[in-house]
Enzyme design. Structure first.
Site, short mmCIF file in Angstrom:
data_model
loop_
_atom_site.label_atom_id
_atom_site.label_comp_id
_atom_site.label_asym_id
_atom_site.label_seq_id
_atom_site.Cartn_x
_atom_site.Cartn_y
_atom_site.Cartn_z
CG HIS A 56 -7.96 -0.22 2.48
ND1 HIS A 56 -8.58 -0.99 3.44
CD2 HIS A 56 -7.04 -1.02 1.90
CE1 HIS A 56 -8.04 -2.20 3.45
NE2 HIS A 56 -7.10 -2.25 2.52
CG HIS A 86 -2.10 -0.97 1.06
ND1 HIS A 86 -2.56 -1.43 -0.15
CD2 HIS A 86 -2.88 -1.57 2.01
CE1 HIS A 86 -3.57 -2.26 0.05
NE2 HIS A 86 -3.77 -2.37 1.35
CD GLU A 88 -8.36 -3.00 -0.79
OE1 GLU A 88 -7.16 -2.78 -1.05
OE2 GLU A 88 -8.74 -3.93 -0.04
#
Length: 345
Positions: free
Chosen positions: A178, A104, A312
């Site tokens: 997210h 991420h 996502e």
């Protein structure tokens, strides 16, 4: 339509929380820190407004936020194997923040950045434009990246997120949000009885570290076939190796067929709520919070497994190391533009 602003002091930092409100009372609250969606209030079948996302009770918990609740993710959403990639004959090393792998965008990623926010509104919509410059070399990524994210709430109870990026060097980019959705309202139940429909006939196989193996798998006759609708519970109870690897549930990238207007639909029978996802992204990581830590102090209750559903929408970081996956490569001067709309009914 209205925008309300609240200033929050968090360990000496001054954050702002903006609440977008439409004419029907639906509201979305967003921090300038991490672009984090902290709360979404939507009506159930009886018109009762309740929160349908996971958020911390105490704002200071967002400083750590290991589960990335509600946050913007980038430069690259997902896992980059071995925390490195090659570009034009040069190896770029990224910080390993999940075992040997990069997750991420690293630290500080988009989720730990204070964004510059410009509110906007008219008679039909209300929203925020967030901007941030990620400098060349930040977390090992090449190129100065100018990033803009817009949140827009309309009177038909739709929240759109638009991502725009421009870099001065060839690089990699796929941004997402997210947020963990729970349509029961105020976290009354977990998400195992949520019914999900996905316009997808292929998903990406994972190894034991949740890294793509390079194989695209057919969903037919598996617990990954959501084309006609399926309960999350099916994957939780499944003995399929891929469901077990993910922690008894889903944490997989599904490639959209784009054969339907909606790429994803989520329904919760008790509340009557429905969430429709419309996107130009090539796929989605569906994560069912199988490994979510217990005991985090949330707005309504303590956290537990299967408390929220992440959708996502993004390209695939597997494209860095494997052919045949939706690409995350971004050329110098190429405009990155993606849009995802979450419509509540």
């Amino acid at each position: 339509m209205d925008i309300q602003t609240n200033t929050i002091d968090v360990r000496g930092q001054q954050w702002k929380e903006f609440t977008l409100i439409n004419d029907h009372g639906m509201s979305v609250s967003i921090l300038d820190f991490g672009g984090i969606i902290t709360q979404i209030l939507t009506p159930d079948r009886n018109g009762k407004l309740e929160n349908v996302v996971i958020g911390f009770k105490n704002y200071e918990d967002y400083l750590d936020n290991p589960a990335y609740f509600g946050a913007l993710i980038g430069r690259v959403a997902g896992r980059i194997a071995n925390s490195q990639f090659e570009l034009d004959g040069k190896t770029f090393n990224l910080p390993a923040n999940e075992g040997e792998n990069h997750l991420h965008g690293g630290e500080p990623g988009f989720h730990h950045t204070i964004w510059t926010v410009t509110p906007f509104q008219n008679t039909q919509e209300v929203g925020l434009t967030l901007s941030h410059t990620s400098p060349d070399g930040e977390n090992g990524y090449p190129g100065n990246l100018e990033m803009t994210v817009s949140y827009t709430l309309t009177n038909d109870n739709a929240l759109s997120i638009t991502y725009e990026g421009l870099a001065d060097h060839k690089t990699v980019l796929t941004a997402t949000n997210h947020t963990y959705f729970n349509l029961s309202g105020d976290l009354k139940t977990d998400i195992r009885q949520h019914e999900v429909t996905l316009d997808s006939s292929q998903f990406v196989e994972l190894d034991e570290n949740l890294i793509p193996t390079g194989k695209l798998a057919d969903v037919t006759d598996t617990t990954y076939d959501f084309r006609q609708g399926r309960l999350i519970q099916d994957g939780v109870e499944s003995n399929d190796t891929q469901n077990v690897v993910a922690g008894n549930g889903y944490d997989h990238y599904f490639i959209f067929d784009h054969s339907q207007a909606a790429s994803a639909i989520v329904r919760e029978a008790e509340s009557g709520r429905q969430l429709t996802v419309i996107t130009d992204q090539p796929g989605v990581v569906m994560y069912t919070s199988n490994t979510l830590d217990k005991g985090l102090v949330l707005r309504e209750r303590e956290s537990d497994k299967y408390m929220g559903l992440c959708l996502e929408t993004q390209a695939s970081p597997a494209s860095i190391h494997h052919d045949g996956f939706p690409s995350v490569w971004l050329d110098k001067g190429e405009k990155y533009f993606r849009k995802t709309t979450f419509k509540f009914a």
